[in-house]
Design an enzyme around this catalytic site. Sequence first.
Site, mmCIF file in Angstrom:
data_model
loop_
_atom_site.group_PDB
_atom_site.id
_atom_site.type_symbol
_atom_site.label_atom_id
_atom_site.label_comp_id
_atom_site.label_asym_id
_atom_site.label_seq_id
_atom_site.Cartn_x
_atom_site.Cartn_y
_atom_site.Cartn_z
ATOM 1 N N ASP A 1 27.868 114.327 77.311
ATOM 2 C CA ASP A 1 28.033 113.857 78.762
ATOM 3 C C ASP A 1 28.846 112.765 78.812
ATOM 4 O O ASP A 1 28.077 111.475 78.165
ATOM 5 C CB ASP A 1 26.854 114.012 79.352
ATOM 6 C CG ASP A 1 27.070 113.471 80.959
ATOM 7 O OD1 ASP A 1 28.057 113.185 81.395
ATOM 8 O OD2 ASP A 1 26.340 113.516 81.639
ATOM 9 N N MET B 1 24.173 111.486 75.434
ATOM 10 C CA MET B 1 25.234 110.652 76.414
ATOM 11 C C MET B 1 26.301 110.287 75.312
ATOM 12 O O MET B 1 26.204 109.673 74.482
ATOM 13 C CB MET B 1 24.598 109.602 77.148
ATOM 14 C CG MET B 1 23.541 109.866 78.226
ATOM 15 S SD MET B 1 24.438 110.912 79.555
ATOM 16 C CE MET B 1 25.813 109.939 79.806
ATOM 17 N N ASP C 1 24.469 114.491 88.748
ATOM 18 C CA ASP C 1 23.880 113.106 88.312
ATOM 19 C C ASP C 1 23.248 112.437 89.264
ATOM 20 O O ASP C 1 23.498 111.904 90.336
ATOM 21 C CB ASP C 1 25.011 112.063 87.856
ATOM 22 C CG ASP C 1 25.827 112.601 86.614
ATOM 23 O OD1 ASP C 1 25.316 112.749 85.502
ATOM 24 O OD2 ASP C 1 26.909 112.869 86.540
ATOM 25 N N SER D 1 31.054 117.424 86.735
ATOM 26 C CA SER D 1 30.097 116.582 86.957
ATOM 27 C C SER D 1 30.538 116.205 88.467
ATOM 28 O O SER D 1 31.646 115.510 88.621
ATOM 29 C CB SER D 1 29.991 115.123 86.317
ATOM 30 O OG SER D 1 29.285 114.329 87.002
ATOM 31 N N HIS E 1 20.923 116.020 86.050
ATOM 32 C CA HIS E 1 20.613 115.017 85.079
ATOM 33 C C HIS E 1 19.938 113.833 85.549
ATOM 34 O O HIS E 1 20.774 113.135 86.530
ATOM 35 C CB HIS E 1 21.922 114.516 84.496
ATOM 36 C CG HIS E 1 22.065 113.477 83.472
ATOM 37 N ND1 HIS E 1 23.321 112.756 83.053
ATOM 38 C CD2 HIS E 1 21.253 112.793 82.806
ATOM 39 C CE1 HIS E 1 22.986 111.802 82.296
ATOM 40 N NE2 HIS E 1 21.799 111.801 82.201
ATOM 41 N N MET F 1 20.763 109.418 90.261
ATOM 42 C CA MET F 1 20.502 107.991 89.879
ATOM 43 C C MET F 1 19.671 107.201 90.817
ATOM 44 O O MET F 1 19.806 107.486 91.976
ATOM 45 C CB MET F 1 21.893 107.208 89.828
ATOM 46 C CG MET F 1 23.092 107.691 88.757
ATOM 47 S SD MET F 1 24.336 107.106 88.596
ATOM 48 C CE MET F 1 25.443 107.974 87.849
ATOM 49 N N HIS G 1 27.107 120.206 87.194
ATOM 50 C CA HIS G 1 26.327 118.915 86.770
ATOM 51 C C HIS G 1 26.210 117.730 87.908
ATOM 52 O O HIS G 1 27.008 117.403 88.457
ATOM 53 C CB HIS G 1 26.995 118.162 85.507
ATOM 54 C CG HIS G 1 26.352 117.018 84.898
ATOM 55 N ND1 HIS G 1 25.254 117.323 83.916
ATOM 56 C CD2 HIS G 1 26.413 115.915 84.843
ATOM 57 C CE1 HIS G 1 24.816 116.348 83.458
ATOM 58 N NE2 HIS G 1 25.456 115.460 83.999
ATOM 59 N N MET H 1 18.858 110.027 85.954
ATOM 60 C CA MET H 1 19.019 108.973 85.213
ATOM 61 C C MET H 1 18.104 108.076 86.414
ATOM 62 O O MET H 1 18.511 107.267 86.990
ATOM 63 C CB MET H 1 20.372 108.522 85.606
ATOM 64 C CG MET H 1 21.190 108.942 84.231
ATOM 65 S SD MET H 1 22.892 109.064 84.697
ATOM 66 C CE MET H 1 23.074 110.651 85.682
HETATM 67 C C1 DX5 Z 1 27.671 109.220 83.467
HETATM 68 C C2 DX5 Z 1 27.040 110.418 84.130
HETATM 69 C C3 DX5 Z 1 28.256 111.619 83.815
HETATM 70 C C4 DX5 Z 1 29.506 111.421 84.447
HETATM 71 C C5 DX5 Z 1 30.705 111.895 83.564
HETATM 72 O O1 DX5 Z 1 26.253 108.482 83.958
HETATM 73 O O2 DX5 Z 1 26.063 111.063 83.263
HETATM 74 O O3 DX5 Z 1 27.837 112.888 84.091
HETATM 75 O O4 DX5 Z 1 29.637 111.809 85.466
HETATM 76 O O5 DX5 Z 1 31.917 111.349 83.770
HETATM 77 P P1 DX5 Z 1 33.101 111.449 83.209
HETATM 78 O O6 DX5 Z 1 33.358 112.792 82.671
HETATM 79 O O7 DX5 Z 1 34.220 110.815 83.838
HETATM 80 O O8 DX5 Z 1 33.055 110.286 82.155
HETATM 81 ZN ZN ZN Z 2 25.355 113.291 83.556
#
Ligand code: DX5
Ligand code: ZN
Length: 228
Positions: free
Chosen positions: A187, A149, A47, A20, A78, A49, A45, A80
């Site tokens: 994840d 998650m 993220d 990620s 992903h 947001m 990956h 969010m």
């Molecule tokens: C959290 C994200 C994850 C995050 C995971 O909201 O969806 O993808 O980057 O990070 P680690 O592996 O450090 O928990």
């Molecule tokens: Zn993620």
Amino acid sequence: MDKSFSDNAYSTKIPKIAPSLLSADFCCLKSEIKSIHDAGGDLLHLDIMDGHFVPNLTFGLPVIEAIAKVSQIPLDAHLMVMNPDLYIEPLAKIGIKYLSFHQEVVHHSHRMIQKIKDFGMKAGIALNPGTPISTILDLLMDVDFVLIMSVNPGFGGQKFIKTSIKKVQFLNNFRKENQLKYEIEIDGGINAETIKPLIPAGIDIVVAGSYVFQSDDYQKAIRRLKNV
Ligand code: DX5
Ligand code: ZN
């Protein structure tokens, strides 16, 4: 071989590892992406947001477009965000391969899944740790993957929530019983220990942020997760 990995005879398959980018050095994204490619990452990956669905912000479309231009690894986005629908077409144009949205924010999930597929991407449904699998049972014949998650979304570096293992086991059994083909992704909070029960549980894709990016050697970290 590290002793903690020599007792893993029950492993059934090697999952894809999706580092990620959230935990990367944002000042050096190009070289970070290249390092992940060279280290054997299978997917990158991303993220995405919006500061509303989760209390954090990451990158928007211009940055993702720049990432896509330099990444040789397929991109796994992903979402969010409160309005995932708005992102489908632009992300398809950028070349995203896997696209997941959260069950918690979408009222018409089948429509979203179909739209993602129509744009040529793999469609995934993501579930927060507090959301039961029962809420997506009627979607499992349509999705290409399910993202479980194992932390509450929004930040890297949080502690793995163990109830997610049962969700992966359930999805794996349900897939076998119903001859379905969706992939199962996990994840949050993944490291060389927390990944162990997920392999026999049937996990296919493992996201790892801080474990990979905070290590001194990305290749070693990814190999450890793949147990090779
Ligand atoms: C959290 C994200 C994850 C995050 C995971 O909201 O969806 O993808 O980057 O990070 P680690 O592996 O450090 O928990
Ligand atoms: Zn993620």
